[in-house]
Design a protein around this motif. Structure first.
Motif, PDB file in Angstrom:
ATOM      1  N   ILE A  44       0.851  -1.208   0.138  1.00 26.00           N
ATOM      2  CA  ILE A  44      -0.023  -0.063   0.041  1.00 26.00           C
ATOM      3  C   ILE A  44       0.955   1.291  -0.043  1.00 26.00           C
ATOM      4  O   ILE A  44       0.636   2.298  -0.594  1.00 26.00           O
ATOM      5  N   ILE A  45       1.863   1.138   0.737  1.00 27.50           N
ATOM      6  CA  ILE A  45       2.765   2.409   0.786  1.00 27.50           C
ATOM      7  C   ILE A  45       3.360   2.774  -0.540  1.00 27.50           C
ATOM      8  O   ILE A  45       3.657   3.801  -1.081  1.00 27.50           O
ATOM      9  N   TYR A  46       3.746   1.603  -1.178  1.00 29.14           N
ATOM     10  CA  TYR A  46       4.568   1.643  -2.346  1.00 29.14           C
ATOM     11  C   TYR A  46       3.648   2.251  -3.222  1.00 29.14           C
ATOM     12  O   TYR A  46       3.832   2.758  -4.592  1.00 29.14           O
ATOM     13  N   PHE A  47       2.348   1.559  -3.402  1.00 23.47           N
ATOM     14  CA  PHE A  47       1.401   2.140  -4.090  1.00 23.47           C
ATOM     15  C   PHE A  47       1.121   3.622  -4.399  1.00 23.47           C
ATOM     16  O   PHE A  47       1.109   4.279  -5.218  1.00 23.47           O
ATOM     17  N   ILE A  48       1.016   4.085  -2.982  1.00 22.15           N
ATOM     18  CA  ILE A  48       0.779   5.648  -2.598  1.00 22.15           C
ATOM     19  C   ILE A  48       1.781   6.345  -3.224  1.00 22.15           C
ATOM     20  O   ILE A  48       2.036   7.446  -3.712  1.00 22.15           O
ATOM     21  N   PHE A  49       3.468   5.985  -2.736  1.00 22.51           N
ATOM     22  CA  PHE A  49       4.439   6.351  -3.400  1.00 22.51           C
ATOM     23  C   PHE A  49       4.408   6.777  -4.851  1.00 22.51           C
ATOM     24  O   PHE A  49       4.954   7.766  -5.239  1.00 22.51           O
ATOM     25  N   PHE A  50       4.210   5.477  -5.630  1.00 19.19           N
ATOM     26  CA  PHE A  50       4.091   5.637  -7.277  1.00 19.19           C
ATOM     27  C   PHE A  50       3.134   6.526  -7.598  1.00 19.19           C
ATOM     28  O   PHE A  50       3.326   7.424  -8.494  1.00 19.19           O
TER      29      PHE A  50
ATOM     30  N   ARG B  98      18.421  11.285  -7.472  1.00 19.44           N
ATOM     31  CA  ARG B  98      17.355  10.693  -6.581  1.00 19.44           C
ATOM     32  C   ARG B  98      16.681   9.527  -6.948  1.00 19.44           C
ATOM     33  O   ARG B  98      16.266   8.778  -6.205  1.00 19.44           O
ATOM     34  N   GLY B  99      16.617   9.251  -8.178  1.00 18.70           N
ATOM     35  CA  GLY B  99      16.263   7.871  -8.904  1.00 18.70           C
ATOM     36  C   GLY B  99      16.751   6.950  -8.163  1.00 18.70           C
ATOM     37  O   GLY B  99      16.664   5.671  -7.933  1.00 18.70           O
ATOM     38  N   PHE B 100      18.282   7.060  -8.370  1.00 18.93           N
ATOM     39  CA  PHE B 100      19.208   6.018  -7.780  1.00 18.93           C
ATOM     40  C   PHE B 100      19.152   5.677  -6.322  1.00 18.93           C
ATOM     41  O   PHE B 100      18.988   4.475  -6.024  1.00 18.93           O
ATOM     42  N   PHE B 101      18.916   6.733  -5.529  1.00 18.85           N
ATOM     43  CA  PHE B 101      18.818   6.308  -4.088  1.00 18.85           C
ATOM     44  C   PHE B 101      17.281   5.634  -3.860  1.00 18.85           C
ATOM     45  O   PHE B 101      17.239   5.025  -2.998  1.00 18.85           O
ATOM     46  N   GLU B 102      16.493   5.938  -4.587  1.00 18.08           N
ATOM     47  CA  GLU B 102      15.127   5.381  -4.405  1.00 18.08           C
ATOM     48  C   GLU B 102      15.193   4.145  -4.912  1.00 18.08           C
ATOM     49  O   GLU B 102      14.531   3.118  -4.184  1.00 18.08           O
ATOM     50  N   LEU B 103      15.973   3.709  -5.952  1.00 17.81           N
ATOM     51  CA  LEU B 103      16.300   2.397  -6.341  1.00 17.81           C
ATOM     52  C   LEU B 103      16.980   1.607  -5.124  1.00 17.81           C
ATOM     53  O   LEU B 103      16.371   0.461  -4.831  1.00 17.81           O
ATOM     54  N   CYS B 104      18.117   1.997  -4.626  1.00 17.10           N
ATOM     55  CA  CYS B 104      18.780   1.231  -3.775  1.00 17.10           C
ATOM     56  C   CYS B 104      17.828   1.081  -2.581  1.00 17.10           C
ATOM     57  O   CYS B 104      17.772  -0.212  -2.083  1.00 17.10           O
ATOM     58  N   ALA B 105      17.261   2.322  -2.076  1.00 18.29           N
ATOM     59  CA  ALA B 105      16.207   1.924  -0.833  1.00 18.29           C
ATOM     60  C   ALA B 105      15.276   0.960  -0.893  1.00 18.29           C
ATOM     61  O   ALA B 105      15.278  -0.205  -0.376  1.00 18.29           O
TER      62      ALA B 105
ATOM     63  N   ILE C  53      10.315  -3.722 -10.108  1.00 20.64           N
ATOM     64  CA  ILE C  53      10.771  -3.893 -11.559  1.00 20.64           C
ATOM     65  C   ILE C  53      10.430  -2.471 -12.100  1.00 20.64           C
ATOM     66  O   ILE C  53      11.214  -1.838 -13.137  1.00 20.64           O
ATOM     67  N   LEU C  54       9.322  -1.951 -11.872  1.00 23.85           N
ATOM     68  CA  LEU C  54       9.010  -0.453 -12.214  1.00 23.85           C
ATOM     69  C   LEU C  54       9.829   0.465 -11.994  1.00 23.85           C
ATOM     70  O   LEU C  54      10.130   1.336 -12.692  1.00 23.85           O
ATOM     71  N   LEU C  55      10.269   0.422 -10.654  1.00 27.35           N
ATOM     72  CA  LEU C  55      11.154   1.528 -10.281  1.00 27.35           C
ATOM     73  C   LEU C  55      12.646   1.325 -10.844  1.00 27.35           C
ATOM     74  O   LEU C  55      12.948   2.285 -11.431  1.00 27.35           O
ATOM     75  N   ILE C  56      12.981   0.200 -11.089  1.00 21.54           N
ATOM     76  CA  ILE C  56      14.343  -0.202 -11.656  1.00 21.54           C
ATOM     77  C   ILE C  56      14.252   0.435 -13.473  1.00 21.54           C
ATOM     78  O   ILE C  56      15.054   0.925 -13.652  1.00 21.54           O
ATOM     79  N   THR C  57      12.918   0.379 -13.696  1.00 22.20           N
ATOM     80  CA  THR C  57      12.898   0.716 -15.147  1.00 22.20           C
ATOM     81  C   THR C  57      13.009   2.184 -15.363  1.00 22.20           C
ATOM     82  O   THR C  57      13.764   2.784 -16.254  1.00 22.20           O
ATOM     83  N   THR C  58      12.256   2.963 -14.565  1.00 20.97           N
ATOM     84  CA  THR C  58      12.352   4.521 -14.400  1.00 20.97           C
ATOM     85  C   THR C  58      13.844   5.018 -14.077  1.00 20.97           C
ATOM     86  O   THR C  58      14.110   5.836 -14.547  1.00 20.97           O
TER      87      THR C  58
ATOM     88  N   ALA D 110       4.282  10.021  -9.251  1.00 20.24           N
ATOM     89  CA  ALA D 110       4.271   9.517 -10.610  1.00 20.24           C
ATOM     90  C   ALA D 110       4.532  10.420 -11.814  1.00 20.24           C
ATOM     91  O   ALA D 110       5.108  10.383 -12.793  1.00 20.24           O
ATOM     92  N   ALA D 111       4.242  11.737 -11.554  1.00 21.44           N
ATOM     93  CA  ALA D 111       4.463  12.961 -12.556  1.00 21.44           C
ATOM     94  C   ALA D 111       5.787  13.022 -13.015  1.00 21.44           C
ATOM     95  O   ALA D 111       6.145  13.318 -13.966  1.00 21.44           O
ATOM     96  N   TYR D 112       6.976  12.693 -11.906  1.00 25.02           N
ATOM     97  CA  TYR D 112       8.245  12.874 -12.331  1.00 25.02           C
ATOM     98  C   TYR D 112       8.854  11.557 -12.237  1.00 25.02           C
ATOM     99  O   TYR D 112      10.052  11.335 -13.039  1.00 25.02           O
ATOM    100  N   LEU D 113       8.201  10.567 -11.541  1.00 22.65           N
ATOM    101  CA  LEU D 113       8.916   9.236 -11.769  1.00 22.65           C
ATOM    102  C   LEU D 113       8.993   8.459 -13.260  1.00 22.65           C
ATOM    103  O   LEU D 113      10.051   8.183 -13.519  1.00 22.65           O
ATOM    104  N   PHE D 114       7.996   8.946 -13.858  1.00 28.16           N
ATOM    105  CA  PHE D 114       8.014   8.112 -15.004  1.00 28.16           C
ATOM    106  C   PHE D 114       8.290   9.189 -16.188  1.00 28.16           C
ATOM    107  O   PHE D 114       8.239   8.672 -17.298  1.00 28.16           O
ATOM    108  N   SER D 115       8.417  10.323 -16.022  1.00 27.03           N
ATOM    109  CA  SER D 115       8.929  11.191 -17.071  1.00 27.03           C
ATOM    110  C   SER D 115      10.097  10.960 -17.615  1.00 27.03           C
ATOM    111  O   SER D 115      10.364  11.192 -18.781  1.00 27.03           O
TER     112      SER D 115
END
Length: 505
Positions: free
Chosen positions: A265-271, A298-305, A344-349, A275-280
């Protein structure tokens, strides 16, 4: 049970066992003498060749026949060790040394048929504990016992009195040599050359390396000898591994499912919120208020965490949830699929962001290694996700995939690739500036490409040529290790530096 654990199996030594005991002591010395972990090179290749050759002969003398799997891992050991002589990258070299050590240990395990399962599977965790800790340390003193039994061998015990005799008459031998030195000038020069070649400092260094190498020799001997003799092989078995797995399955299903659902649920809310900048990045668009550097980092640290948390959650959940042997609860599978898809979605972005970052600023070591790590994580979570739909040996796929990706990284010539890519783009005017300071931080693998740019740079661009020449010379490594730190890339770079010196730079 406790009494059985304390019972020590008897030790027996034949000629091959005794010979390998002395060979292990030599290998322990060579380990300290040849290997420079701060700058690994040909010394590691030579050591690996010696160790694998001696171990192969010992296995053959012990009537151990290599099988298909063991030959594959012996080939991997040869491939891994050759990398040190070919390429120059201390970071990859350090990782490769760990990889080489693990491959050697598992080769012995496969050759002696002492793995917990007859195929690559989750039991490799038990193999790692058994082969890396249990077997070598429970048999740690066997090397000393093998050396000690040398004097008990009736056919070779005549050598021991000979050595003792030489030691006893050593003072008289020294007196005779001294008299002969005084009697003849040629003999005096000969003796002086010998003592000059073997200095006291070198002798003390060799003695210290031999002493430090003793526990390494004991570890190696304990591993190989223990596997050949099957000594303490029963301490960790597939049954004991399964029993341990049952013991740690104490977490109620409702507790595990609640935790997994909460995180999902937390990850769903997070995405959803970001989403506006994560998937751009997938569309190649840079959000407002962000620079390329800020956006990619920012994307790299999100990925690692997120990836680290998710992988940890999945491991703990599958290991600790209460269930019967072989049971795969459907709810656990669904939760695993959702977390895997989020990751997988976060890694792709994140990979998309990294591509944007590289297009804007070029390659660096961190960007290359980060991208490789992203690809590895993507592969792992993809396999985990597919495994929830179809039953197959996911552990084997992950292990084989990791080996393939790591060998690819080791032989990718990463630093040369970085230098070549950035220089080509700089010459094509698609990269506005060339970071010569970053180039100087690369290994000798980058020197040929920097030198080629140096030769093609206009002589009137004095500052640029000076920076490039300085980058080439700054890449020069410490040569104290001699052949131990040799690699073909370093050799080629040294020849280029010699050309620069010849041109009075």
């Amino acid at each position: 049970m406790e009494e059985d654990f304390l019972t020590k199996p008897e030790k027996s030594f034949n000629k091959a066992d005794i010979a390998f005991a002395f060979a292990a002591l030599i290998c322990g010395f060579l380990y300290c003498n040849l290997i420079r972990l701060s700058s690994p090179g040909a010394g590691v290749t030579i050591f690996a060749l010696v160790l694998c050759s001696i171990s192969f002969i010992y296995l053959k003398k012990s009537h151990i026949t290599q099988n298909k799997e063991s030959l594959i891992f012996l080939f991997l050991a040869a491939l891994s060790s050759a990398q040190f002589m070919l390429f120059d990258n201390n970071f990859i070299g350090g990782l490769n040394f760990i990889f080489l050590s693990a491959v050697f240990i598992y080769w012995i395990c496969l050759a002696t048929n002492n793995r917990l399962d007859n195929k690559l599977s989750i039991y490799i965790i038990g193999d790692a504990v058994k082969q890396g800790l249990s077997m070598p340390f429970l048999n740690f003193g066997c090397c000393a016992s093998g050396v000690k039994s040398f004097s008990k061998n009736t056919k070779i015990n005549k050598l021991l009195p000979a050595l003792i005799g030489i030691i006893i008459f050593l003072p008289l031998i020294a007196v005779v040599i001294n008299l002969l030195v005084s009697a003849d000038l040629a003999f005096e020069n000969f003796i002086k050359n010998i003592f000059a070649a073997i200095s006291i400092d070198k002798l003390l260094t060799y003695i210290m390396q031999f002493i430090v190498g003793i526990p390494i020799a004991f570890y190696l001997y304990g591993s190989v000898y223990g596997n050949i003799k099957g000594r303490y092989a029963e301490k960790i078995t597939a049954a004991s591994f399964d029993n341990t797995a049952k013991i740690i399955r104490i977490a109620p299903k409702t507790a595990i499912y609640s935790i997994l659902t909460t995180f999902n649920i937390i990850y769903f809310i997070f995405f959803a919120v970001q989403a506006a900048y994560l998937f751009s990045a997938i569309g190649g668009n840079l959000p407002e208020t962000f620079t390329y550097a800020e956006y990619a980092r920012r994307g790299f640290f999100e990925l690692c965490a997120v990836s680290g948390i998710n992988l940890g959650i999945l491991i703990v959940s599958h290991l600790s949830v209460q269930r019967a042997a072989g049971e795969e609860p459907q709810a656990l599978r669904i939760e695993t699929i959702i977390i895997s898809l989020f990751t997988i979605l976060l890694i792709t972005t994140a990979l998309s962001k990294m591509v944007m970052y590289i297009n804007a600023y070029g390659l660096t070591q961190l960007r290359v290694f980060t991208s490789w790590f992203m690809i590895l994580l993507f592969f792992i979570f993809t396999v985990i996700c597919i495994r929830q739909f179809k039953k197959f040996n996911a552990s084997k796929f992950i292990i084989v995939g990791f080996i393939f990706l790591f060998i690819t990284l080791s032989y990718s010539n990463a630093d040369g690739l970085i230098a070549k890519y950035n220089i080509n783009r700089y010459e094509e005017k698609t990269l506005l500036t060339l970071d010569t300071e970053m180039l100087s931080g690369l290994s000798d693998a980058a020197v040929p490409y920097i030198y080629d740019l140096y030769l093609h740079t206009d002589e009137n661009a004095v500052e640029m040529r000076q920076q490039l020449a300085a980058s080439i010379n700054k890449n020069r490594q410490n040569d104290n290790g001699g052949f131990r730190e040799f690699s073909f890339q370093r050799y080629r770079a040294d020849k280029i530096r010699a050309l620069l010196r010849a041109n009075n730079f």
